[in-house]
Design an enzyme around this catalytic site. Structure first.
Site, mmCIF file in Angstrom:
data_model
loop_
_atom_site.group_PDB
_atom_site.id
_atom_site.type_symbol
_atom_site.label_atom_id
_atom_site.label_comp_id
_atom_site.label_asym_id
_atom_site.label_seq_id
_atom_site.Cartn_x
_atom_site.Cartn_y
_atom_site.Cartn_z
ATOM 1 N N HIS A 1 41.111 37.135 36.519
ATOM 2 C CA HIS A 1 41.641 36.010 37.336
ATOM 3 C C HIS A 1 43.215 35.303 36.730
ATOM 4 C CE1 HIS A 1 37.697 34.922 37.027
ATOM 5 N NE2 HIS A 1 36.908 35.232 38.302
ATOM 6 N N ASN B 1 25.218 36.898 24.319
ATOM 7 C CA ASN B 1 25.566 35.153 24.174
ATOM 8 C C ASN B 1 25.021 34.631 23.810
ATOM 9 O OD1 ASN B 1 25.522 32.427 25.823
ATOM 10 N ND2 ASN B 1 26.212 34.153 27.519
ATOM 11 N N CYS C 1 62.002 26.800 39.610
ATOM 12 C CA CYS C 1 61.839 28.746 39.251
ATOM 13 C C CYS C 1 63.031 28.143 39.524
ATOM 14 C CB CYS C 1 61.837 28.701 40.584
ATOM 15 S SG CYS C 1 62.190 30.609 40.809
ATOM 16 N N CYS D 1 55.837 31.597 41.210
ATOM 17 C CA CYS D 1 57.250 30.726 42.110
ATOM 18 C C CYS D 1 56.008 30.497 43.389
ATOM 19 C CB CYS D 1 58.683 30.973 42.129
ATOM 20 S SG CYS D 1 59.043 30.299 43.256
ATOM 21 N N GLY E 1 29.497 36.337 26.635
ATOM 22 C CA GLY E 1 30.235 35.114 26.150
ATOM 23 C C GLY E 1 30.526 35.142 27.793
ATOM 24 N N THR E 2 29.832 34.844 28.775
ATOM 25 C CA THR E 2 30.102 34.966 30.532
ATOM 26 C C THR E 2 28.699 33.923 30.707
ATOM 27 O OG1 THR E 2 30.926 35.262 32.774
ATOM 28 C CG2 THR E 2 29.103 36.741 31.315
ATOM 29 N N TYR F 1 46.641 22.404 33.132
ATOM 30 C CA TYR F 1 47.330 23.793 32.514
ATOM 31 C C TYR F 1 48.516 23.770 31.212
ATOM 32 C CZ TYR F 1 44.624 26.032 35.919
ATOM 33 O OH TYR F 1 43.258 26.803 36.549
ATOM 34 N N VAL G 1 41.564 33.376 30.560
ATOM 35 C CA VAL G 1 43.191 33.383 31.019
ATOM 36 C C VAL G 1 43.890 33.236 29.796
ATOM 37 C CG1 VAL G 1 42.832 32.802 33.533
ATOM 38 C CG2 VAL G 1 42.618 31.110 31.374
HETATM 39 C C1 BV8 Z 1 37.218 33.750 45.708
HETATM 40 C C2 BV8 Z 1 40.865 30.989 35.759
HETATM 41 C C3 BV8 Z 1 37.707 34.656 48.246
HETATM 42 C C4 BV8 Z 1 41.479 29.591 36.690
HETATM 43 C C5 BV8 Z 1 38.603 30.863 36.968
HETATM 44 C C6 BV8 Z 1 34.075 28.715 48.749
HETATM 45 C C7 BV8 Z 1 35.245 29.309 49.158
HETATM 46 C C8 BV8 Z 1 35.426 30.694 48.791
HETATM 47 C C9 BV8 Z 1 34.770 30.683 47.510
HETATM 48 C C10 BV8 Z 1 33.461 30.808 46.934
HETATM 49 C C11 BV8 Z 1 32.813 28.975 47.697
HETATM 50 N N1 BV8 Z 1 32.161 28.626 46.497
HETATM 51 C C12 BV8 Z 1 31.761 29.903 45.713
HETATM 52 C C13 BV8 Z 1 32.781 30.719 45.801
HETATM 53 C C14 BV8 Z 1 33.350 31.755 45.173
HETATM 54 C C15 BV8 Z 1 33.626 31.247 43.543
HETATM 55 C C16 BV8 Z 1 32.075 30.845 42.305
HETATM 56 O O1 BV8 Z 1 31.597 31.820 42.353
HETATM 57 N N2 BV8 Z 1 32.569 29.292 42.345
HETATM 58 C C17 BV8 Z 1 31.666 29.143 41.536
HETATM 59 C C18 BV8 Z 1 31.894 28.106 41.408
HETATM 60 C C19 BV8 Z 1 29.602 29.156 42.462
HETATM 61 N N3 BV8 Z 1 34.668 32.349 42.783
HETATM 62 C C20 BV8 Z 1 35.710 31.864 43.980
HETATM 63 O O2 BV8 Z 1 36.310 30.994 44.638
HETATM 64 C C21 BV8 Z 1 36.389 33.239 43.829
HETATM 65 N N4 BV8 Z 1 37.416 33.863 44.730
HETATM 66 O O3 BV8 Z 1 35.537 33.830 45.980
HETATM 67 O O4 BV8 Z 1 37.989 34.106 46.556
HETATM 68 C C22 BV8 Z 1 38.369 34.697 48.493
HETATM 69 C C23 BV8 Z 1 38.352 36.200 49.021
HETATM 70 C C24 BV8 Z 1 39.651 36.980 49.918
HETATM 71 C C25 BV8 Z 1 40.505 36.234 50.089
HETATM 72 C C26 BV8 Z 1 40.814 34.954 50.176
HETATM 73 C C27 BV8 Z 1 39.387 34.114 49.115
HETATM 74 C C28 BV8 Z 1 37.592 33.242 41.943
HETATM 75 C C29 BV8 Z 1 36.395 32.559 41.115
HETATM 76 C C30 BV8 Z 1 38.123 32.695 39.944
HETATM 77 C C31 BV8 Z 1 38.351 31.189 39.549
HETATM 78 N N5 BV8 Z 1 39.366 30.972 38.158
HETATM 79 N N6 BV8 Z 1 39.816 31.069 35.927
HETATM 80 C C32 BV8 Z 1 41.475 28.958 35.092
HETATM 81 O O5 BV8 Z 1 40.874 29.175 34.166
HETATM 82 O O6 BV8 Z 1 41.499 27.663 35.317
HETATM 83 S S1 BV8 Z 1 36.831 30.934 36.789
HETATM 84 C C33 BV8 Z 1 36.413 30.108 35.458
HETATM 85 O O7 BV8 Z 1 35.761 30.720 35.178
HETATM 86 C C34 BV8 Z 1 37.398 30.753 34.259
HETATM 87 O O8 BV8 Z 1 38.131 32.183 34.433
HETATM 88 C C35 BV8 Z 1 35.828 31.474 33.362
HETATM 89 O O9 BV8 Z 1 36.212 32.697 32.274
HETATM 90 C C36 BV8 Z 1 34.812 31.669 34.608
HETATM 91 C C37 BV8 Z 1 34.190 31.768 33.962
HETATM 92 O O10 BV8 Z 1 32.978 31.082 33.088
HETATM 93 P P1 BV8 Z 1 32.834 31.723 31.629
HETATM 94 O O11 BV8 Z 1 33.521 32.440 31.478
HETATM 95 O O12 BV8 Z 1 31.624 32.220 32.009
HETATM 96 O O13 BV8 Z 1 32.950 30.694 31.011
HETATM 97 P P2 BV8 Z 1 31.322 29.627 31.157
HETATM 98 O O14 BV8 Z 1 32.130 27.508 30.403
HETATM 99 O O15 BV8 Z 1 31.479 28.982 32.811
HETATM 100 O O16 BV8 Z 1 30.314 29.737 30.018
HETATM 101 C C38 BV8 Z 1 30.563 29.873 29.026
HETATM 102 C C39 BV8 Z 1 29.540 31.126 28.456
HETATM 103 O O17 BV8 Z 1 29.038 31.348 27.118
HETATM 104 C C40 BV8 Z 1 28.266 29.963 28.409
HETATM 105 O O18 BV8 Z 1 26.736 31.253 28.652
HETATM 106 C C41 BV8 Z 1 28.153 30.054 27.272
HETATM 107 O O19 BV8 Z 1 26.781 30.834 26.506
HETATM 108 C C42 BV8 Z 1 28.233 31.646 26.204
HETATM 109 N N7 BV8 Z 1 29.024 31.196 24.842
HETATM 110 C C43 BV8 Z 1 29.555 29.476 24.192
HETATM 111 N N8 BV8 Z 1 29.818 30.320 22.924
HETATM 112 C C44 BV8 Z 1 29.615 31.371 22.475
HETATM 113 C C45 BV8 Z 1 29.042 31.902 24.078
HETATM 114 N N9 BV8 Z 1 28.794 33.250 23.741
HETATM 115 C C46 BV8 Z 1 28.493 33.728 22.755
HETATM 116 N N10 BV8 Z 1 29.152 33.446 21.685
HETATM 117 C C47 BV8 Z 1 29.889 31.723 21.965
HETATM 118 N N11 BV8 Z 1 30.091 31.263 20.834
HETATM 119 ZN ZN ZN Z 2 61.565 30.678 43.626
#
Ligand code: BV8
Ligand code: ZN
Length: 248
Positions: free
Chosen positions: A124, A218, A152, A132, A192-193, A71, A108
């Site tokens: 996110h 995209n 903290c 903290c 872009g996702t 980070y 983020v």
């Molecule tokens: C949740 C912050 C439940 C941190 C991020 C097991 C247990 C629990 C949950 C799960 C599990 N298995 C799966 C899950 C669900 C999981 C999930 O979805 N996993 C995925 C990998 C399958 N989700 C979670 O865990 C979420 N929480 O489910 O909690 C729960 C509920 C109640 C109580 C308790 C628990 C939390 C998900 C959030 C994770 N944090 N980010 C950080 O940034 O470090 S996610 C991270 O991925 C970023 O935020 C990012 O934005 C996000 C998605 O990625 P994208 O933004 O789409 O980026 P990516 O690189 O993938 O794609 C880029 C795109 O841009 C491409 O399509 C490309 O073609 C395009 N592109 C490139 N250049 C260009 C362009 N487009 C246009 N122009 C360009 N120039």
């Molecule tokens: Zn504290």
């Protein structure tokens, strides 16, 4: 601009022009042209680790220094990037729509706010903020470099980035506002996702269920592309300004 794109742009403009309420979902792709790496571009690896393995509560418990290295590097990168024309096009769209506009971002990096977007829902979390783990105090530390294991000021507890890790719940109030905005929009713009991460990617289905028109911008087809009305294939830094221009 190849004629095919122009045709898609015309179709997208026809859907967007009459919309009174517009919701946008952005991902890492909108910041790519600002120089920030996407998650799955370089095979989603960082220091040889999968992002899903570094950005989790377990990873932080196991090796907080490694997670903070991840980070702090991304925070340091923020000093070298600026919003690109894709971010600015969304500012223009918000100016056109006023309160009818909601920007939901998975990013983020804070670039939407830096560009001038006002109604931004960071589902996110944000790299500038730290929280903290003991007293839950959240502070905005901008992009100043932090210690390898920052503490903290109030209670000396361990600090963590104020972002949502994998397997963590999204901030309830922010998420609910995002769902409300997508449920009531006339037009939903997805930019872009890869539409792989849930529940964010589920917003596409929420929009469709409510009968909203869905436009995607995209560089290449994503997991959402089969569920959208118009796909604008190309860099968002080009496609979004072109789309906004066609609204005039
Ligand atoms: C949740 C912050 C439940 C941190 C991020 C097991 C247990 C629990 C949950 C799960 C599990 N298995 C799966 C899950 C669900 C999981 C999930 O979805 N996993 C995925 C990998 C399958 N989700 C979670 O865990 C979420 N929480 O489910 O909690 C729960 C509920 C109640 C109580 C308790 C628990 C939390 C998900 C959030 C994770 N944090 N980010 C950080 O940034 O470090 S996610 C991270 O991925 C970023 O935020 C990012 O934005 C996000 C998605 O990625 P994208 O933004 O789409 O980026 P990516 O690189 O993938 O794609 C880029 C795109 O841009 C491409 O399509 C490309 O073609 C395009 N592109 C490139 N250049 C260009 C362009 N487009 C246009 N122009 C360009 N120039
Ligand atoms: Zn504290």
């Amino acid at each position: 601009m190849a004629p095919a794109d122009d045709d898609a742009l015309d179709r997208a403009a026809r859907l967007l022009r009459p919309a009174k309420r517009v919701a946008v979902l952005t991902g890492a792709g909108i910041s790519a042209e600002s120089g920030l790496a996407t998650f799955r571009g370089a095979g989603g690896l960082w220091e040889g680790q999968r992002v899903e393995d570094v950005a989790t509560p377990r990873a932080f418990e196991r090796d907080p220094a490694l997670v903070w290295r991840f980070y702090n590097l991304r925070r340091a990168n923020l000093a070298t990037v600026a919003p690109n024309p894709g971010h600015l096009a969304l500012v223009a769209l918000e100016q056109r729509l006023g309160p009818g506009f909601t920007l939901v971002t998975q990013n983020v990096d804070g670039l939407h706010q830096a560009a001038g977007s006002r109604n931004v829902l960071e589902i996110h979390g944000g790299l500038r903020r730290v929280r903290c783990v003991v007293c839950e105090r959240v502070t905005d530390r901008g992009i100043e470099p932090l210690a390898d294991l920052p503490r903290c000021e109030k209670c000396d507890g361990m600090l963590r980035p104020d972002v949502v890790w994998f397997e963590e719940a999204l901030p309830e109030d922010v998420w609910q506002r995002a769902v409300d905005a997508v449920q009531t929009c006339d037009c939903f713009l997805v930019v872009g996702t890869s539409a792989i991460v849930y529940p964010a990617a589920g917003l596409i289905d929420v929009a469709r269920m409510e009968g909203a028109d869905v436009i995607e911008a995209n560089l290449q087809p994503s997991a959402a592309s089969s569920r959208v009305d118009v796909l604008l294939l190309g860099p968002s830094g080009t496609m979004l300004p072109e789309l906004i221009k066609k609204l005039e």
